[in-house]
Design an enzyme around this catalytic site. Structure first.
Site, PDB file in Angstrom:
ATOM      1  N   TYR A   1       0.814  -1.214   0.000  1.00  0.00           N
ATOM      2  CA  TYR A   1       0.000   0.000   0.000  1.00  0.00           C
ATOM      3  C   TYR A   1       0.851   1.269   0.000  1.00  0.00           C
ATOM      4  CZ  TYR A   1      -4.263  -2.521  -0.136  1.00  0.00           C
ATOM      5  OH  TYR A   1      -5.279  -3.317  -0.589  1.00  0.00           O
TER       6      TYR A   1
ATOM      7  N   ARG B   1       1.433   1.756  -3.596  1.00  0.00           N
ATOM      8  CA  ARG B   1       0.208   2.203  -4.269  1.00  0.00           C
ATOM      9  C   ARG B   1      -0.118   3.658  -3.928  1.00  0.00           C
ATOM     10  NH1 ARG B   1      -3.786  -1.663  -4.133  1.00  0.00           N
ATOM     11  NH2 ARG B   1      -5.093  -0.038  -5.050  1.00  0.00           N
TER      12      ARG B   1
ATOM     13  N   ASN C   1     -12.753   2.538  -7.361  1.00  0.00           N
ATOM     14  CA  ASN C   1     -11.346   2.916  -7.227  1.00  0.00           C
ATOM     15  C   ASN C   1     -11.063   3.562  -5.879  1.00  0.00           C
ATOM     16  OD1 ASN C   1     -11.278   2.043  -9.803  1.00  0.00           O
ATOM     17  ND2 ASN C   1     -11.046   4.055 -10.755  1.00  0.00           N
TER      18      ASN C   1
ATOM     19  N   ASP D   1      -8.150   5.437  -5.542  1.00  0.00           N
ATOM     20  CA  ASP D   1      -7.045   6.373  -5.808  1.00  0.00           C
ATOM     21  C   ASP D   1      -7.372   7.840  -5.557  1.00  0.00           C
ATOM     22  OD1 ASP D   1      -8.525   7.172  -8.141  1.00  0.00           O
ATOM     23  OD2 ASP D   1      -7.595   5.564  -9.293  1.00  0.00           O
TER      24      ASP D   1
ATOM     25  N   HIS E   1     -14.997   1.057  -2.398  1.00  0.00           N
ATOM     26  CA  HIS E   1     -13.957   0.181  -1.857  1.00  0.00           C
ATOM     27  C   HIS E   1     -12.961   0.906  -0.951  1.00  0.00           C
ATOM     28  CE1 HIS E   1     -14.773  -2.932  -5.285  1.00  0.00           C
ATOM     29  NE2 HIS E   1     -15.649  -2.980  -4.322  1.00  0.00           N
TER      30      HIS E   1
ATOM     31  N   CYS F   1     -12.032   0.823  18.829  1.00  0.00           N
ATOM     32  CA  CYS F   1     -11.676   2.164  18.349  1.00  0.00           C
ATOM     33  C   CYS F   1     -12.155   2.339  16.909  1.00  0.00           C
ATOM     34  CB  CYS F   1     -10.163   2.363  18.476  1.00  0.00           C
ATOM     35  SG  CYS F   1      -9.596   3.958  17.877  1.00  0.00           S
TER      36      CYS F   1
ATOM     37  N   GLY G   1     -14.602   1.554 -17.598  1.00  0.00           N
ATOM     38  CA  GLY G   1     -13.330   0.937 -17.208  1.00  0.00           C
ATOM     39  C   GLY G   1     -13.412  -0.056 -16.066  1.00  0.00           C
ATOM     40  N   THR G   2     -14.420  -0.904 -16.094  1.00  0.00           N
ATOM     41  CA  THR G   2     -14.462  -1.967 -15.080  1.00  0.00           C
ATOM     42  C   THR G   2     -14.669  -3.312 -15.753  1.00  0.00           C
ATOM     43  OG1 THR G   2     -15.628  -2.881 -13.154  1.00  0.00           O
ATOM     44  CG2 THR G   2     -16.922  -1.431 -14.603  1.00  0.00           C
TER      45      THR G   2
ATOM     46  N   ASN H   1     -15.114   0.987 -22.484  1.00  0.00           N
ATOM     47  CA  ASN H   1     -14.046   0.077 -22.067  1.00  0.00           C
ATOM     48  C   ASN H   1     -13.112  -0.158 -23.246  1.00  0.00           C
ATOM     49  OD1 ASN H   1     -12.587  -2.366 -21.117  1.00  0.00           O
ATOM     50  ND2 ASN H   1     -14.133  -2.376 -19.505  1.00  0.00           N
TER      51      ASN H   1
HETATM   52  C1  BJW Z   1      -9.987   0.459 -19.691  1.00  0.00           C
HETATM   53  C2  BJW Z   1      -8.826   1.209 -19.883  1.00  0.00           C
HETATM   54  C3  BJW Z   1      -8.961   2.489 -20.489  1.00  0.00           C
HETATM   55  C4  BJW Z   1      -8.297  -0.666 -18.945  1.00  0.00           C
HETATM   56  N1  BJW Z   1     -10.162   2.922 -20.862  1.00  0.00           N
HETATM   57  N2  BJW Z   1     -11.160   0.904 -20.073  1.00  0.00           N
HETATM   58  C5  BJW Z   1     -14.353 -16.437  -3.644  1.00  0.00           C
HETATM   59  C6  BJW Z   1     -13.510 -16.122  -2.578  1.00  0.00           C
HETATM   60  C7  BJW Z   1     -13.636 -14.898  -1.878  1.00  0.00           C
HETATM   61  C8  BJW Z   1     -14.611 -13.995  -2.238  1.00  0.00           C
HETATM   62  C9  BJW Z   1     -15.452 -14.326  -3.300  1.00  0.00           C
HETATM   63  C10 BJW Z   1     -15.325 -15.537  -3.984  1.00  0.00           C
HETATM   64  N3  BJW Z   1     -16.242 -15.580  -4.971  1.00  0.00           N
HETATM   65  C11 BJW Z   1     -16.942 -14.406  -4.953  1.00  0.00           C
HETATM   66  C12 BJW Z   1     -16.486 -13.652  -3.936  1.00  0.00           C
HETATM   67  C13 BJW Z   1     -16.962 -12.295  -3.577  1.00  0.00           C
HETATM   68  C14 BJW Z   1     -15.879 -11.298  -3.934  1.00  0.00           C
HETATM   69  C15 BJW Z   1     -15.730 -11.310  -5.446  1.00  0.00           C
HETATM   70  O1  BJW Z   1     -16.505 -10.716  -6.155  1.00  0.00           O
HETATM   71  N4  BJW Z   1     -14.734 -12.000  -5.963  1.00  0.00           N
HETATM   72  C16 BJW Z   1     -14.579 -12.158  -7.414  1.00  0.00           C
HETATM   73  C17 BJW Z   1     -13.283 -11.485  -7.883  1.00  0.00           C
HETATM   74  C18 BJW Z   1     -14.620 -13.627  -7.721  1.00  0.00           C
HETATM   75  N5  BJW Z   1     -16.331 -10.033  -3.408  1.00  0.00           N
HETATM   76  C19 BJW Z   1     -16.003  -9.640  -2.211  1.00  0.00           C
HETATM   77  O2  BJW Z   1     -15.299 -10.293  -1.487  1.00  0.00           O
HETATM   78  C20 BJW Z   1     -16.604  -8.330  -1.761  1.00  0.00           C
HETATM   79  N6  BJW Z   1     -17.274  -8.503  -0.546  1.00  0.00           N
HETATM   80  C21 BJW Z   1     -18.371  -9.261  -0.472  1.00  0.00           C
HETATM   81  O3  BJW Z   1     -18.852  -9.806  -1.436  1.00  0.00           O
HETATM   82  O4  BJW Z   1     -18.888  -9.352   0.785  1.00  0.00           O
HETATM   83  C22 BJW Z   1     -20.067 -10.116   0.954  1.00  0.00           C
HETATM   84  C23 BJW Z   1     -21.233  -9.194   1.013  1.00  0.00           C
HETATM   85  C24 BJW Z   1     -21.975  -8.985  -0.115  1.00  0.00           C
HETATM   86  C25 BJW Z   1     -23.051  -8.145  -0.042  1.00  0.00           C
HETATM   87  C26 BJW Z   1     -23.343  -7.513   1.125  1.00  0.00           C
HETATM   88  C27 BJW Z   1     -22.576  -7.703   2.255  1.00  0.00           C
HETATM   89  C28 BJW Z   1     -21.508  -8.563   2.180  1.00  0.00           C
HETATM   90  C29 BJW Z   1     -15.487  -7.324  -1.513  1.00  0.00           C
HETATM   91  C30 BJW Z   1     -14.740  -7.047  -2.734  1.00  0.00           C
HETATM   92  C31 BJW Z   1     -13.728  -5.951  -2.498  1.00  0.00           C
HETATM   93  C32 BJW Z   1     -12.834  -5.866  -3.689  1.00  0.00           C
HETATM   94  N7  BJW Z   1     -11.832  -4.982  -3.473  1.00  0.00           N
HETATM   95  C33 BJW Z   1     -10.823  -4.787  -4.526  1.00  0.00           C
HETATM   96  C34 BJW Z   1      -9.447  -4.680  -3.892  1.00  0.00           C
HETATM   97  C35 BJW Z   1      -9.248  -3.369  -3.256  1.00  0.00           C
HETATM   98  C36 BJW Z   1      -7.852  -3.408  -2.768  1.00  0.00           C
HETATM   99  C37 BJW Z   1      -7.044  -2.291  -3.301  1.00  0.00           C
HETATM  100  O5  BJW Z   1      -7.430  -1.515  -4.183  1.00  0.00           O
HETATM  101  O6  BJW Z   1      -5.975  -2.250  -2.784  1.00  0.00           O
HETATM  102  O7  BJW Z   1     -11.163  -3.671  -5.317  1.00  0.00           O
HETATM  103  S1  BJW Z   1     -10.688  -6.091  -5.715  1.00  0.00           S
HETATM  104  C38 BJW Z   1     -10.270  -5.077  -7.050  1.00  0.00           C
HETATM  105  O8  BJW Z   1     -11.293  -5.336  -8.033  1.00  0.00           O
HETATM  106  C39 BJW Z   1     -10.448  -3.640  -6.573  1.00  0.00           C
HETATM  107  C40 BJW Z   1     -11.319  -3.081  -7.660  1.00  0.00           C
HETATM  108  O9  BJW Z   1     -12.049  -1.971  -7.179  1.00  0.00           O
HETATM  109  C41 BJW Z   1     -12.180  -4.233  -8.053  1.00  0.00           C
HETATM  110  C42 BJW Z   1     -12.810  -4.114  -9.399  1.00  0.00           C
HETATM  111  O10 BJW Z   1     -11.867  -4.165 -10.422  1.00  0.00           O
HETATM  112  P1  BJW Z   1     -12.019  -3.235 -11.677  1.00  0.00           P
HETATM  113  O11 BJW Z   1     -12.107  -1.843 -11.244  1.00  0.00           O
HETATM  114  O12 BJW Z   1     -13.128  -3.727 -12.505  1.00  0.00           O
HETATM  115  O13 BJW Z   1     -10.596  -3.399 -12.384  1.00  0.00           O
HETATM  116  P2  BJW Z   1     -10.064  -4.530 -13.379  1.00  0.00           P
HETATM  117  O14 BJW Z   1      -8.593  -4.463 -13.406  1.00  0.00           O
HETATM  118  O15 BJW Z   1     -10.666  -5.833 -13.093  1.00  0.00           O
HETATM  119  O16 BJW Z   1     -10.631  -4.093 -14.805  1.00  0.00           O
HETATM  120  C43 BJW Z   1     -10.181  -2.938 -15.474  1.00  0.00           C
HETATM  121  C44 BJW Z   1     -11.046  -2.732 -16.698  1.00  0.00           C
HETATM  122  O17 BJW Z   1     -10.685  -1.505 -17.304  1.00  0.00           O
HETATM  123  C45 BJW Z   1     -10.884  -3.815 -17.771  1.00  0.00           C
HETATM  124  O18 BJW Z   1     -12.170  -4.185 -18.224  1.00  0.00           O
HETATM  125  C46 BJW Z   1     -10.095  -3.122 -18.885  1.00  0.00           C
HETATM  126  O19 BJW Z   1     -10.458  -3.610 -20.183  1.00  0.00           O
HETATM  127  C47 BJW Z   1     -10.526  -1.680 -18.712  1.00  0.00           C
HETATM  128  N8  BJW Z   1      -9.566  -0.654 -19.151  1.00  0.00           N
HETATM  129  N9  BJW Z   1      -7.717   0.543 -19.470  1.00  0.00           N
HETATM  130  C48 BJW Z   1     -11.211   2.164 -20.690  1.00  0.00           C
HETATM  131  N10 BJW Z   1      -7.836   3.320 -20.759  1.00  0.00           N
HETATM  132 ZN    ZN Z   2      -7.428   3.433  17.590  1.00  0.00          ZN
END
Ligand code: BJW
Ligand code: ZN
Length: 274
Positions: free
Chosen positions: A71, A74, A111, A113, A128, A141, A217-218, A243
């Site tokens: 981090y 990042r 995001n 960022d 997130h 706390c 972009g997701t 995208n």
């Molecule tokens: C462009 C471009 C340009 C590029 N122009 N386009 C098995 C095990 C454990 C968990 C699970 C499991 N199966 C399912 C789950 C649930 C899990 C999940 O969904 N997992 C899947 C991956 C399988 N979800 C969770 O665990 C979530 N919590 C949850 O479900 O709790 C239960 C609950 C539900 C409902 C109510 C209450 C409770 C939490 C998920 C948190 C995810 N966090 C992250 C990490 C953050 C850490 C950090 O940043 O340091 O967030 S994961 C990561 O993915 C990050 C992102 O926000 C997120 C989404 O990714 P994103 O933004 O889509 O990016 P990319 O890289 O995937 O895609 C980029 C896109 O851009 C591409 O399409 C490119 O083509 C495009 N692109 N350049 C336009 N110039």
């Molecule tokens: Zn504290």
């Protein structure tokens, strides 16, 4: 139901102009042109670790110093990055809507960022978390504070540290809570962690109520953030996706604009001169 996919700017503009309630959902791709690596792609690795595996409570419990190293890296990239034209266009669209009675735009970003906020977006949900905030790990706390320190503590001042060196950083050198002196962690929603119930309910309501959803972009891989646009499309309302990669898009998204969103999005929104 499958509908014909359009990449016709004029049809999109006409729907945009008649929309009163817009929901925009962004992912890592919106920040790619600001130099921030996306998650699922070649940039998704750090020090030979898959970024996805470091973004977990288990990884932090196993080695808080390694995860803080990730981090720290990042945060440095994000704090030095500048919003690109896609961020600026979305902030401008929000302002236009705000000035137009009866219209509203809300931005949900996955995001962490902070670039949308820096571009001027105000009506925003950072689903997130945020890289510039830290959260106390003490259950009694849990305070969340703004923290812009780079490096996060002096122990992280060398950017070239190996995994072994990072793992060797002492607990006393990790960042601590200003109130109770417990370890703090990044204020980021990691895999397996639950969303704030009220925030998620609000996002669900926005998806139910909007007349146009713009998706930028997701990869739509993370549940439940990937459900919002599906809710909109499944009920026959318009989803417009921007995208680089058309392959992953859903059939019932009415519009798809392929290409870097720093170009395609300002153009589609009518902001060619940003
Ligand atoms: C462009 C471009 C340009 C590029 N122009 N386009 C098995 C095990 C454990 C968990 C699970 C499991 N199966 C399912 C789950 C649930 C899990 C999940 O969904 N997992 C899947 C991956 C399988 N979800 C969770 O665990 C979530 N919590 C949850 O479900 O709790 C239960 C609950 C539900 C409902 C109510 C209450 C409770 C939490 C998920 C948190 C995810 N966090 C992250 C990490 C953050 C850490 C950090 O940043 O340091 O967030 S994961 C990561 O993915 C990050 C992102 O926000 C997120 C989404 O990714 P994103 O933004 O889509 O990016 P990319 O890289 O995937 O895609 C980029 C896109 O851009 C591409 O399409 C490119 O083509 C495009 N692109 N350049 C336009 N110039
Ligand atoms: Zn504290």
């Amino acid at each position: 139901m499958s509908v014909k996919r359009l990449c016709d700017i004029n049809s999109f503009k006409s729907i945009l102009n008649s929309s009163k309630n817009i929901l925009v959902l962004t992912g890592a791709g919106v920040s790619a042109e600001s130099g921030i690596p996306v998650f699922r792609g070649p940039g998704g690795f750090w020090n030979n670790h898959n970024a996805m595996e470091l973004a977990t409570v288990n990884a932090f419990q196993r080695s808080p110093s390694l995860v803080w190293g990730f981090y720290n890296f990042r945060r440095k990239i994000a704090f030095n990055a500048k919003p690109n034209k896609a961020h600026v266009a979305l902030a401008k669209l929000e302002k236009e809507f705000e000035e137009s009675p009866g219209r509203k735009m809300t931005l949900i970003t996955q995001n962490v960022d902070g670039l949308h906020v820096r571009a001027g977006s105000k009506n925003i949900i950072q689903l997130h978390g945020a890289l510039d905030q830290v959260k106390c790990t003490n259950p009694n706390c849990r305070v969340i504070t703004l923290n812009m320190n780079v490096p996060i503590t002096p122990a992280f001042s060398n950017d070239e540290m190996s995994n072994e060196e990072l793992a060797g950083i002492q607990f006393s050198e990790l960042p601590k809570c200003q109130l109770c002196n417990s370890l703090v962690r990044p204020h980021i929603l990691w895999f397996g962690e639950s969303y704030n119930h009220n925030v998620l309910a609000r996002c669900g309501d926005l998806a139910e109520q909007c007349d146009l959803c713009i998706l930028v972009g997701t990869s739509m891989t993370v549940y439940p953030a990937n459900q919002f646009a599906l809710t909109v499309a499944d009920s026959g309302r318009t989803v417009a996706e921007f995208n680089l990669n058309p392959e992953a898009s859903k059939d019932n998204f009415k519009f798809f604009f392929s290409g870097p969103c720093g170009i395609t999005l300002p153009h589609a929104l009518g902001y060619d001169n940003l």
